[in-house]
Design a protein around this motif. Structure first.
Motif, short mmCIF file in Angstrom:
data_model
loop_
_atom_site.label_atom_id
_atom_site.label_comp_id
_atom_site.label_asym_id
_atom_site.label_seq_id
_atom_site.Cartn_x
_atom_site.Cartn_y
_atom_site.Cartn_z
N THR A 22 -6.87 11.16 3.02
CA THR A 22 -5.72 10.34 2.64
C THR A 22 -6.12 9.39 1.52
O THR A 22 -7.19 8.78 1.57
CB THR A 22 -5.23 9.52 3.86
OG1 THR A 22 -4.83 10.41 4.90
CG2 THR A 22 -4.05 8.63 3.47
N LEU A 23 -5.25 9.28 0.52
CA LEU A 23 -5.43 8.34 -0.58
C LEU A 23 -4.52 7.14 -0.35
O LEU A 23 -3.33 7.30 -0.10
CB LEU A 23 -5.09 9.02 -1.91
CG LEU A 23 -4.95 8.09 -3.13
CD1 LEU A 23 -6.29 7.47 -3.52
CD2 LEU A 23 -4.35 8.87 -4.32
N VAL A 24 -5.09 5.94 -0.44
CA VAL A 24 -4.31 4.71 -0.35
C VAL A 24 -4.52 3.91 -1.63
O VAL A 24 -5.66 3.71 -2.06
CB VAL A 24 -4.71 3.86 0.86
CG1 VAL A 24 -3.96 2.53 0.87
CG2 VAL A 24 -4.43 4.61 2.15
N VAL A 25 -3.41 3.47 -2.23
CA VAL A 25 -3.46 2.66 -3.45
C VAL A 25 -2.71 1.36 -3.17
O VAL A 25 -1.58 1.38 -2.69
CB VAL A 25 -2.83 3.39 -4.65
CG1 VAL A 25 -2.97 2.55 -5.91
CG2 VAL A 25 -3.46 4.77 -4.84
N TYR A 26 -3.34 0.24 -3.47
CA TYR A 26 -2.75 -1.08 -3.27
C TYR A 26 -2.26 -1.64 -4.61
O TYR A 26 -2.90 -1.44 -5.65
CB TYR A 26 -3.77 -2.06 -2.70
CG TYR A 26 -4.28 -1.72 -1.32
CD1 TYR A 26 -3.67 -2.24 -0.18
CD2 TYR A 26 -5.39 -0.90 -1.15
CE1 TYR A 26 -4.14 -1.94 1.09
CE2 TYR A 26 -5.87 -0.60 0.11
CZ TYR A 26 -5.25 -1.13 1.23
OH TYR A 26 -5.73 -0.83 2.49
N HIS A 27 -1.15 -2.38 -4.58
CA HIS A 27 -0.71 -3.07 -5.79
C HIS A 27 0.02 -4.34 -5.41
O HIS A 27 0.52 -4.48 -4.27
CB HIS A 27 0.17 -2.17 -6.67
CG HIS A 27 1.50 -1.82 -6.05
ND1 HIS A 27 2.63 -2.56 -6.28
CD2 HIS A 27 1.86 -0.81 -5.23
CE1 HIS A 27 3.65 -2.01 -5.62
NE2 HIS A 27 3.22 -0.96 -4.96
N MET A 60 0.83 -1.19 0.00
CA MET A 60 0.00 0.00 0.00
C MET A 60 0.87 1.25 0.00
O MET A 60 1.84 1.36 0.73
CB MET A 60 -0.94 0.02 1.20
CG MET A 60 -0.29 -0.17 2.54
SD MET A 60 -1.49 -0.17 3.92
CE MET A 60 -1.92 1.56 4.00
N GLN A 61 0.53 2.16 -0.89
CA GLN A 61 1.16 3.47 -0.96
C GLN A 61 0.15 4.49 -0.44
O GLN A 61 -1.02 4.46 -0.82
CB GLN A 61 1.55 3.82 -2.41
CG GLN A 61 2.56 2.89 -3.02
CD GLN A 61 3.99 3.26 -2.70
OE1 GLN A 61 4.22 4.26 -2.01
NE2 GLN A 61 4.95 2.50 -3.19
N THR A 62 0.60 5.39 0.42
CA THR A 62 -0.28 6.33 1.09
C THR A 62 0.11 7.76 0.73
O THR A 62 1.29 8.10 0.77
CB THR A 62 -0.21 6.15 2.62
OG1 THR A 62 -0.46 4.78 2.94
CG2 THR A 62 -1.24 7.02 3.33
#
Length: 276
Positions: A246-251, A234-236
């Motif tokens: 807050t935006l969280v993007v998972y990869h 996860m990038q925050t």
């Protein structure tokens, strides 16, 4: 005089330090864990009486020099140091009632453009304000709650969904306290805090540790009921246009089992959308 957030935080941090970590002799068994008050006072360079007054809430205006010395003595990381400065009244704290719940339409469009990457936007109270389709599928369409803290601590299947539940719970509480320290007057944060205290002994226990950390890049292990195990990074990101969001993007790692499982999850989500 009643204890303060500052005093509670100092006491909790002191209790988690061992003498050998700060270069002091252990001198045998201790009645209570952690450093003694006089040891912290020695490391900071203040009198024992002054430090005791800080912990007891009888001294509420330490200088920046003293707070900086406290953060060093207590071995605080950058987030812990920032939290300490906020509690001491030496760093800005948001005094608005709550962060806006409206998510910028352009940010929603960007999230939609990531069909293979679960993405969410949440506020300081951990309410999910926006999510893309694959995030909805990852979190089981939010059938339990759209609040991340509620999911971790009150969802009956949370301990199966988060395979490293104890680590997730500890980090969730640390992030929640960091947001609380940033905006102590946010009524929604207080509401969620009261709900969790009344419903989750595990949350209450972790809350008393006074850990405070912002979110950062980390891996999480999930076990999804439809696609099985997933390891996602996860990038925050702070949403600069709307402080408090807050935006969280998972990869997943490319061509990994988790990447294939994530692709399958996206396909299942698309099928459900097409055939509701």
């Amino acid at each position: 005089m009643a204890p303060t957030e500052l005093g509670d935080y100092l006491r909790a941090r002191r209790a988690q330090l061992r003498p050998e970590r700060v270069g002091l002799p252990s001198l045998g068994p201790r009645r209570v864990p952690g450093l003694r008050r006089e040891e912290i006072a020695l490391l900071v360079g203040v009198s024992v009486d002054y430090y005791v007054r800080l912990e007891q809430g009888r001294e509420r205006g330490p200088s920046a020099q003293v707070v900086d010395a406290l953060s060093s003595a207590l071995r605080l990381d950058a987030d812990g140091r920032q939290h300490l400065f906020r509690l001491a009244g030496l760093a800005p704290r948001t005094r608005t009632s709550a962060a806006p719940d409206r998510v910028d339409p352009s940010l929603r469009q960007l999230m939609t453009a990531w069909p293979d990457n679960p993405a969410i936007v949440y506020n300081r109270a951990c309410d999910v304000l926006a999510s893309n389709a694959i995030a909805d599928a990852l979190f089981h369409d939010w059938t339990h709650s759209r609040n991340l803290m509620h999911i971790v601590f009150t969802d009956p299947v949370a301990r199966q969904f988060y395979t490293a539940w104890h680590d997730v719970a500890r980090n969730a509480v640390a992030g929640f306290r960091f947001g609380h320290g940033e905006a102590p007057d946010d009524s929604r944060i207080q509401q969620v805090l009261n709900e969790l205290r009344s419903r989750s002994p595990e949350f209450t226990r972790l809350w008393t540790t006074h850990d405070a950390r912002g979110k950062s890049m980390q891996s999480k292990n999930f076990h999804h009921r439809d696609v099985g195990p997933l390891t996602l990074t996860m990038q925050t990101f702070d949403v600069r246009s709307t402080p408090g969001q807050t935006l969280v993007v998972y990869h997943a790692a490319p061509d990994s089992p988790s990447s294939h499982a994530l692709t399958l999850l996206g396909s299942l989500a698309a099928t459900i959308r097409e055939n509701p």
